[in-house]
Motif scaffolding. Sequence first.
Motif, PDB file in Angstrom:
ATOM      1  N   GLU A 154       0.837  -1.205   0.000  1.00  0.00           N
ATOM      2  CA  GLU A 154       0.000   0.000   0.000  1.00  0.00           C
ATOM      3  C   GLU A 154       0.868   1.249   0.000  1.00  0.00           C
ATOM      4  OE1 GLU A 154      -0.369  -2.294   2.311  1.00  0.00           O
ATOM      5  OE2 GLU A 154      -2.422  -3.067   2.267  1.00  0.00           O
ATOM      6  N   GLN A 155       1.954   1.173   0.766  1.00  0.00           N
ATOM      7  CA  GLN A 155       2.828   2.327   0.864  1.00  0.00           C
ATOM      8  C   GLN A 155       3.413   2.690  -0.479  1.00  0.00           C
ATOM      9  OE1 GLN A 155       5.479   1.021   4.151  1.00  0.00           O
ATOM     10  NE2 GLN A 155       5.275   3.152   4.712  1.00  0.00           N
ATOM     11  N   GLY A 158       0.768   4.267  -2.583  1.00  0.00           N
ATOM     12  CA  GLY A 158       0.510   5.645  -2.186  1.00  0.00           C
ATOM     13  C   GLY A 158       1.672   6.557  -2.530  1.00  0.00           C
ATOM     14  N   SER A 232      -2.452   8.701  -0.101  1.00  0.00           N
ATOM     15  CA  SER A 232      -1.141   8.334   0.418  1.00  0.00           C
ATOM     16  C   SER A 232      -0.999   8.455   1.935  1.00  0.00           C
ATOM     17  CB  SER A 232      -0.064   9.198  -0.246  1.00  0.00           C
ATOM     18  OG  SER A 232      -0.352  10.564  -0.043  1.00  0.00           O
ATOM     19  N   THR A 235      -1.084   5.404   4.470  1.00  0.00           N
ATOM     20  CA  THR A 235      -0.312   4.186   4.246  1.00  0.00           C
ATOM     21  C   THR A 235       0.937   4.043   5.105  1.00  0.00           C
ATOM     22  OG1 THR A 235       0.759   5.265   2.390  1.00  0.00           O
ATOM     23  CG2 THR A 235      -1.129   3.879   1.892  1.00  0.00           C
TER      24      THR A 235
ATOM     25  N   ALA B 113      -3.924   1.283  -2.132  1.00  0.00           N
ATOM     26  CA  ALA B 113      -4.092   2.381  -1.185  1.00  0.00           C
ATOM     27  C   ALA B 113      -5.517   2.907  -1.215  1.00  0.00           C
ATOM     28  CB  ALA B 113      -3.115   3.506  -1.504  1.00  0.00           C
TER      29      ALA B 113
END
Lengths: 514, 162
Positions: A154-155, A158, A232, A235, B113
């Motif tokens: 996810e990071q 983002g 973002s 995350t 995300a």
Amino acid sequence: MSWYLIAPILVPMTTAVLAIMLWNSRAAQRAVSAAGAGLHLVSAILLMAKVWQGGILAGQMGGWPAPFGITLVADHLSAVMVLITGIMGLGVGLYSLSDINEDRERNGFHPLYHVLLTGVTGAFITGDLFNLYVWFEVMLIASFALLALGAEKEQLDGAIKYAAINVVATVMFLIAVGILYGLTGTLNMADLAVRLPQVEQQGLVTTVAVLFMITFGIKSAVFPLFFWLPASYHTPAVAVSAIFAGLLTKVGVYALVRTFTLIFTGDVAYTHTALLVVAGLTMVTGVLGAAAQNEIRRILSFHIISQIGYMVMGLALYTPLGLIGAVFYLVHHIIVKTNLFLVAGVAKRLTGSMELKKIGGLYKASPLLAVLFLIPALSLGGIPPLSGFWAKLVLIRASLEIGSYAIAATAILVGLLTMFSMTKIWGEAFWKPHPGGDARVLSISDLTRTERTLLIGPIVVFAALTVAIGLWTQPFLDLATRASAELLAPAPYIEAVLGPQAGVPGAQHAGAQP
Amino acid sequence: METLMAFTMGFMAAGSVYLLLSHNLVRVLFGLILLSNAANFVIFAAGGMTEGLPPLIRAGAKELTGVYSNPLPQALILTAIVISFGLLAFALVLVYRGYQELGTVDSDRMRLAEPPHPDQDIPEPEEPRRPQVRDAARRVENIREPVGREPAGREPAGSDAS
């Protein structure tokens, strides 16, 4: 050369360098990081005290006289922003000692954190547009790395979106700086304030102003340029998103306030009306976005956007009271929003998630945390006597004063909607039972003692600050009043930078100086 | 010369917009590189186009007189080049790492995300993702461990996704 001005930049920079040199020793890095953050706060307090007593402080680096050398300058707005950066830097820095895991620390969290603080402080103190660009970049590259640190999927997702849009924003900044240099032959902000009214092509000046508006708009996440933020900010590690939420977008707002009170005041009717419309739409879209979310940090991210709307609204009103409101709101918001993210981090520790559907029962397990959440949450919604109430009150009065009823109504309505989504977090995370049984929820007393000190300590201090600002409002209002007076009558600022002989426009924005 | 510069900048900006609108992140990166160089040209042109004139002060003189080349835009551009080089190098690594982890450079498929709405029709990524959220029980068991997951495994790049 004034050490008061240089120290707040130099201290985090040195700390970052030291932390890099101590790369292999995790304990030493942590100690240096905490000590550096403390020293940064001390230097910020010294700067604030100096500016409070002696007025605007300007220094020319390298000894070159003003329009040629690099200018650092601190008026009340800069000083208070540096001070709040120091407070947040120390609080989140301590929190991060317990929140950031070893892997991230080994990959350079501490140096990056202090590079970020360097960039933010530099952006607040600089008196030169090109240097503002450079400080933005310092801040940006540290934030990229912090965002991606840990490299979860996810990071990375983002971070890629954040990086792409922010690089576009800085390139636009650079283009705008280039055109402005072509128009005036200077990039010193005070010098620009003197020279811009003399430029013949005022249409082009307004164009550049709009370019700057878009650039700083992307940075500060106003409508319709905010989509990178909720993509973002939720995350990375909690400490990282807390410091981002507190400071990064606010640098954009600060730059907006600085440029649109000092430099681009030639066509107020056009630029500031545009800002007012943007502010209203930002408030509404942000809060509606928040209402649709089901993850604590995503809700809070959308709230950053709607709150940015309030600050831009204060700037757009362009009256003394409006700017007082904007400055007050900036300070209040940084404290409250950082605090909410920190509370969310503790909630995640105790329940295991930030998805509202998957957690619950926090009130029963730890009433203290519930209170610590309520204080900033109510402050954000604008409940008296907390700081958010005064901030909103000043702004709404300012808009009623000049008859902008639409924006006042919007501000009130958005305040109500903010309360609505705060009650949503309250109800889902704190009140309802945990879906897997309340036994799954830890209490604060289950944390180790160090964890308790490092995690809960900053939250308590920030909550106390919010309450203090709410109860003893007068000194803070005085500060905001001074800052607003300086912003609306930039002559002392220009004089402090360029010296008394400079062709200072006497009135607020006197156009015709030969 | 000014006309030529103007057209060059225009073409660069237009090309970069075309690339920035792409789904493919590598193209987006190229767009960013092109755009930042266009910005450098803007600064250069804004400083005034003076061909073949000296940017230096004569020996004994105190300031530049007559017509001269302005050295300041070049100093600004030099700074800007260095900074944008750093940023773009980081962005390149970021995209590459994203490609390793997410298995795609298509921005439409990067929906971790911001998970898509269930009704929305989004193309599936080529490789199966790891489950995003562990079950609550395991999380609470692991709560004493430092927050955050273990670093994700580094699969060799591009082995299964191309």
